[in-house]
Scaffold this motif. Structure first.
Motif, short mmCIF file in Angstrom:
data_model
loop_
_atom_site.label_atom_id
_atom_site.label_comp_id
_atom_site.label_asym_id
_atom_site.label_seq_id
_atom_site.Cartn_x
_atom_site.Cartn_y
_atom_site.Cartn_z
N GLY A 58 0.89 -1.20 -0.07
CA GLY A 58 0.09 0.11 0.04
C GLY A 58 0.71 1.31 -0.09
N LYS A 59 2.08 1.26 -0.40
CA LYS A 59 3.05 2.27 -0.36
C LYS A 59 3.59 2.62 -1.71
CE LYS A 59 4.73 1.32 4.25
NZ LYS A 59 4.31 -0.05 4.47
N THR A 60 3.71 4.10 -1.90
CA THR A 60 4.45 4.49 -3.07
C THR A 60 5.69 4.06 -3.24
OG1 THR A 60 5.19 6.62 -2.14
CG2 THR A 60 2.91 6.45 -3.08
N GLU A 62 8.26 5.73 -3.74
CA GLU A 62 8.89 6.58 -3.20
C GLU A 62 9.09 6.46 -1.44
OE1 GLU A 62 11.24 8.54 -3.90
OE2 GLU A 62 11.70 9.85 -2.17
N GLN A 63 7.83 6.34 -1.17
CA GLN A 63 7.72 5.85 0.47
C GLN A 63 8.36 4.83 0.67
OE1 GLN A 63 3.41 5.57 0.49
NE2 GLN A 63 3.37 7.66 1.73
N THR A 64 8.35 3.37 0.10
CA THR A 64 9.08 2.39 0.38
C THR A 64 10.63 2.64 0.08
OG1 THR A 64 7.37 1.16 -0.65
CG2 THR A 64 9.56 -0.11 -0.45
N ARG A 65 11.09 3.38 -0.75
CA ARG A 65 12.59 3.61 -0.95
C ARG A 65 13.00 4.28 0.45
NH1 ARG A 65 15.54 7.71 -1.10
NH2 ARG A 65 13.90 9.15 -1.55
N HIS A 82 5.77 -7.51 -1.64
CA HIS A 82 4.62 -7.13 -2.47
C HIS A 82 5.23 -5.75 -3.04
CE1 HIS A 82 1.11 -9.44 -1.10
NE2 HIS A 82 2.07 -9.59 -0.29
N ALA A 83 6.44 -5.57 -3.57
CA ALA A 83 7.14 -4.54 -4.04
C ALA A 83 6.96 -4.58 -5.78
CB ALA A 83 8.59 -4.53 -3.75
N SER A 84 6.48 -3.63 -6.32
CA SER A 84 6.26 -3.45 -7.55
C SER A 84 7.81 -3.37 -8.19
CB SER A 84 5.23 -2.36 -8.06
OG SER A 84 5.96 -1.11 -7.69
N PRO A 85 7.89 -3.44 -9.78
CA PRO A 85 8.86 -3.21 -10.21
C PRO A 85 9.41 -1.73 -10.20
CG PRO A 85 7.49 -4.47 -11.94
CD PRO A 85 6.73 -4.15 -10.60
N GLU A 86 8.42 -0.88 -10.08
CA GLU A 86 8.89 0.61 -9.92
C GLU A 86 9.27 0.82 -8.64
OE1 GLU A 86 5.51 -0.38 -10.82
OE2 GLU A 86 6.17 -0.30 -12.99
N THR A 87 8.85 0.17 -7.77
CA THR A 87 9.55 0.29 -6.22
C THR A 87 11.00 -0.33 -6.23
OG1 THR A 87 7.33 0.21 -5.24
CG2 THR A 87 9.09 -0.35 -3.93
N ALA A 88 10.99 -1.33 -6.91
CA ALA A 88 12.29 -2.18 -7.10
C ALA A 88 13.25 -1.02 -7.77
CB ALA A 88 12.38 -3.43 -7.95
N ASP A 89 12.88 -0.32 -8.88
CA ASP A 89 13.91 0.45 -9.56
C ASP A 89 14.16 1.75 -8.66
OD1 ASP A 89 13.64 -1.03 -11.86
OD2 ASP A 89 12.34 0.60 -12.78
N ALA A 90 13.09 2.21 -7.77
CA ALA A 90 13.44 3.20 -6.97
C ALA A 90 14.51 3.09 -5.97
CB ALA A 90 12.07 3.85 -6.49
#
Lengths: 251, 251, 251, 251, 251, 251, 251, 251
Positions: A58-60, A62-65, A82-90
């Protein structure tokens, strides 16, 4: 009030600035962590071998980063599920050594990757659709220091595939068994081994599977002994529990 | 075909009465236990340290007595759960050394009562109404060789009662946490310890507790890590699982 | 470690028998109640104006009698809910001043019956079958010191009966509204008043009432503001909550 | 028929244009609001300190804007819940002083922002994912005139974080406790305070949380007294109920 | 305040003892029934042709007898449902003309038994186990003045039995269709007629019939038009609704 | 075999080409519609005053257009429910006289729009979000020949709004009452009238409304007599049933 | 109108007493069974090899006796399920050749007990508590003419017990697989055979087995092909279906 | 260990390189398939006449293509269910002879399309919305070698449409009956035939159909004998089961 404040309180008492009743009265009202409870908690985190895990669902990105980096400052191992590819990139832009597992959507940092793993956690999986949950369990247990093995696609409708792995099943210290649909696999596995089985129902299925409820109920009602169950699709929870069990008395 | 039959098959082969293909063909059709599988199973029973447990719930006193005696012939420890007082009477007439636990309705035979128990299984219980289930867990784990302790009446609405037992909680190797109603106790306990928690929902409650479903769901959805769950009121299952976990690497 | 032990610890520190680090270390491991936490809890009981309530439902008459007497030693007011007539007999033999309410099966001791009640708690009830639950709420709130009134048999299918009580509804400080079947009464009542409504679904009904679930869901989904809900048939819980609310700023 | 019509009716009667039976007959058929009931309702709105709240969830930005403006003509305070950013834009173009809370999606107009708030409503929240619901409760109660405080991220799995806030908990007049997953927080909080707790289950969770049902059931079955519950994710309802309670006898 | 009080109020106004504002103010606070509303309700009872029905299910024989006699004083027709044989005995001692229907457990008083019944209500029943519910519907509709016919044991698995009654089905003004298990009968019947069908699910069945839920859901999801549904086993409700429909424009 | 075939069969019999047993044997195997059953069905459609209704929900615009046109060839009135704007466009290109109701997504063809409507069907609606379902009921009943009126936004939390419409309620021959959330409106309305009420639960709500289940259960469990229920959001079914009822004996 | 009436109709036609149109008109209104449909149904009963089965569950011993005797007049084989011992006594007094199966509570009359059974129906059963349901299936299939075999106590937790029966499993023409608790057995069995499996969930279990729902869901969601399911505890239905399947093409 | 390894083992034994105990010991630890079990499984696949079916639902077009081709190398018939048009494109590029059924989303390869089909499987379907599931059943059974027929749009609300197909129904060897909404069709059909019916509930419906649960429950609770049920929307499973049944003794 941090420990130094507590020390000061004692100093004031010894110096006669506070009498005994005043000290007692202040102690009674102390927030709990001021009494070393926070340290205790800190100790617990150390003992569990694992800091807080980030549920990135449930986090953006950026928040996760931000959280990931903060934990990475005081810990060699960090896990976000539950990390999206975008989160992984960030996250990997600032922490290039993280590893992303796209199937299970786990994002893991391990600064001691070559450290010897202990024990033997075996993750068994009924069908290929259950693999993301199985991998989440495996990644979690591995990051927590366990030696992990996997057996995939061992559904009960082709029982010989499972039986041909009897030796591997019986060598494990603890098993995580992942299954959707009718959720029968943990019952069969627990009948073949003499160690604890942590069962994970998955939401794989349709119609009267009700998003994993059918598998969950099957596992809770198992006729085999030595099974306990976690929430639907909770690969992380099963991997965590298995790692705790595996660590007990492991050489 | 028992092992001696298998031996005979090999003899016939070596003596030339059967050729290789005939042996292969017969082996392919062998029932599985003929190949030592039954022995394997026997080994498993030995390793688990516990023979089959009798669910006396749906049986007459006489039926339970017969089964109990049969197991008692080849085992020093026998357990029947859900046993009525009548069943206890029937069994104790022929096996006077059995012990009946009326609260949990466990009927136990232990011919090595003084044997040293190992490890540390702690059974924690939320309310007095949950005691029968807690006792079933404790009796089971004890009979399986575990050192067992109990903390009773430690509900979350009086959190200080639980916190005052922090030391005992942290000394356990594995915990069984029993609670009905809102089933919150395992979450709080798992936050205080670094070992596995086996959670048992009970059917204690009324109205929207739906016979233990509320507690079951709460435990499956715990925000704490290190919890796995058994069926509603399944004290036996939790005690069994805890005993398996406790045995891992116990001195 | 009780407070005197804590005092002794401080004395030993001031006398130089323990140094500061030793004191800090011992404090960190203190059970919580040793620091006055238990006293705090005692204070809380005093403030709530009510000791622990006995749920006599799962207890024998004798068990309830023992607990009832123990609480009666340190409290002027004692309440047992779900008490059978046998339990009432058992308790009244040793405490003749208890009063038994057979409809709601409440057993109450009140040694200050003439004490002035405060505020205005109004218990409204949809049908005659809901009366036991309504009475449980009324007895509870009254024993906790509230002035209590009741309106019975004011179901929504005869809305004029309810509307003719508008004045009484609007004079209450807090309302307990009890209804089974479709559970619509709280919505209508909350639309007529400007104070909090505590809604109690009852298990009155059959078929698709599912033991009170229909009424529970209706109350949770009320289109009126100012409603909160307790468990099915939980008259005690509603009366308790209403008494807490009623006490806020009551003259 | 508005009050002036009723006045005219009486005038006609005094002037002899209608006899008594004619007046009685007309009165008997009057719509209820004609008899001042509408005024009564108006009084109620004034007393509640709050006009009708707009549920913007199922409305277009334009529809919400029109209703919002209409209420703003006769009220200093207006609240729309479940408002999208587009809705917020639409409304703020004509009412620039509205404030949008993006996390809780509340859109609030307060023309008396500096007015002294009364009492002490404390909103406690289990996890960061529960914050939107907690904020909805806080914004609602604040707009209704309550002094509001918040404690965030106080989940039961790290009980010391909650206990370190004991003083704040015990200073509140009423608490809103928001939690998803296993919904255990209200039980623990209610055990620490002596004032009413309004519990809000949230849909935070997955699998067997069933969109908040697990938390809802836990709260309805709490072993602690002094808890009542609102619908899943109904932060507005909890804030409203808390504001009503808080206003009782507040200085 | 009864109508005479209202008349007095108007007199005082004409006599100048009250001014117009005082009258308006008093009118605004009048309980609603004072304005003839109670008479209206009385009229409604007359029009419905039926006084309040007694649900004897949760009452003692004596309680039911008292209420039954009270209604019998002002009504020629009285109905109690869910009446036990004991209740029937109690009532018939003082009202010997009551008739007890043991299968449906209806207890009926009809002082105008020879009065011409109107219209045509047809009660169709799937299996013999559904007969008690069907009879409750028939007795209710008959007592409310409807001509009632019954077709029994017309389950869909032997569709020709139903089709052989096509003429009777098509002559009815309204049908009550009663079925348990899969609840398919109303769909088939509604496809054969052009008048309203009131469907009654029964709790007949076992296993996944869930006490009538299967039949209830089937009826709510009927692919046929012209069906509406009452609660499980609610023969009374269906008979009442059918009698209301049958009365519309009946000769 | 069509009727002419049947005639031929009889001719052959009279001409002696078939004997009686041969005729009997052939008759026994006839498909049912060959015996006038299809004509019967045709009669039924005429009597119901309404051809098959098109559920456009799961169909493409083109599919719906084809079916719509086919029915329009043999009927003056056609109705499609759940029609998207695209479907409306497609149909209106070939049948420009159709009328689309965007709120309820009904698409209606009425070639006799000025025909006198009969009776009095009143559609009452709890909240503005329930309007689409209410309109579907109204459009359906109107197209089937009923005089239809509507009362909107008459929720039970502002009971005076409903009571001010008492006269309109009591003039209806049959009522459709539409409500979501707690679904209490039908109970209140049925208590005010003496004619049948068809209740429609809607899926309006969130959390524990479970997509309309809360409202459905409330309506099935109504304490008022004279209510029957249709499926969640089934405005069409309620309008159809109301039109059937309204037609009974209507002048 | 029975066939002789139909013959008479034809005679009247041939004799000129009725013209062709009159015959057609009468035929169109004939109840369906008059056209041989009843005979057809009779044929069907013969083909199914079994008359109507008596569900004695909701009937008195006397009622069952009467029906049993009536069927026994026209059939050599009669079956009553859910028959109590009292019912068995009542029936056997007039029909001494009936046989009562106390475990499954089946009461069977078979006047051709030595008739050769056909095919091979294998009933497999997971645990001893499932035996009553398994026996009901076996008795039913046997009475319907099938050769029936049984394998008992072959739960999935001891998979070798099942595997040792592989040959028997693979020799069956159709299998009935009976299991409670987690209901996993049909999945494993269906993976070992190439013929249809009829799965029967039983209500054996407790807690989250929900009276057989867990087993039912597991069987509906089986990952194995070739499984279809009957209602919980419906041994009769499974035996009946298996007998129908077994009869297809059996020598 | 493959068979050749087993042969080698025997050779070593005959040559004296291993003694009998060594052989026995190795045999006891053999994975099961080494003993011909895999061959057995291979035989089973041949007998079932069908290789593993691909559930394309959770797979990418590419993944499905790879698996499809692999199976197509060793089998003349391949089936993928839940295949998107993209998947169909991907597979047909390399296997142009596949046939895609867009309505049921089946992708089928049949290299022996002209092979004579056996028996008679009849797929009956209640409404047009159920067609995709019906087609999935038909395609599956056809590919498995069955002669398949279909009757569409035979809902129970127009029972004559079904009855006019009585002859076709009675000529089938086995029926698949597909229905959503109230799921009544299988009960009516099973009452007309004397062969097995495999019932398939579909998710067609809305509101209280709960995604097919209403139809599923209706089918499980059918009052007709000779019905067994598969999962919601599981056309494949029903077609498979029907093909297995149809094959029994088919000429």
């Amino acid at each position: 009030m941090d420990p130094s404040q507590l020390a000061r309180l004692l100093d004031q008492f010894r110096e006669g600035k506070l009498d005994r009743d005043q000290v007692l009265s202040q102690l009674a009202r102390l927030p709990f962590e001021d009494l070393g409870f926070a340290r205790l908690d800190h100790h617990r985190a150390l003992r569990k071998g694992f800091p807080e895990v980030i549920f990135a669902g449930g986090k953006t990105a950026e928040q996760t980063r931000v959280i990931f980096e903060k934990i990475a400052m005081r810990s060699d191992r960090v896990l976000a599920t539950h990390a999206s590819p975008e989160t992984a990139d960030a996250v990997s832009r600032s922490l290039p050594e993280v590893r992303y597992h796209p199937q299970s959507r786990c994002l893991a940092l391990d600064r001691r990757p070559d450290e010897k793993r202990i024990g033997n956690v075996l993750v068994v999986c009924a069908g290929t659709s259950d693999l993301p949950v199985a991998e989440e369990a495996a990644v979690t247990a591995h990051l927590m220091g366990a030696e992990v093995h996997q057996i995939n696609d061992a559904g009960v409708a082709g029982i010989h595939r499972l039986l041909s792995e009897t030796q591997a099943l019986q060598e494990a210290r603890v098993l995580v068994v992942v299954a959707g649909m009718e959720g029968a696999l943990p019952s069969v596995v627990a009948g073949l081994v003499s160690v604890p089985v942590v069962a994970v129902p998955t939401s794989v299925g349709y119609g009267a599977s009700f998003g994993g409820v059918a598998a969950l109920l099957a596992m809770l009602n198992s006729c085999a002994s030595g099974i306990s169950v976690v929430n639907i699709d909770n690969g992380f929870g099963a991997g965590y529990q298995a790692a705790l069990i595996n660590r007990l008395g492991a050489p």
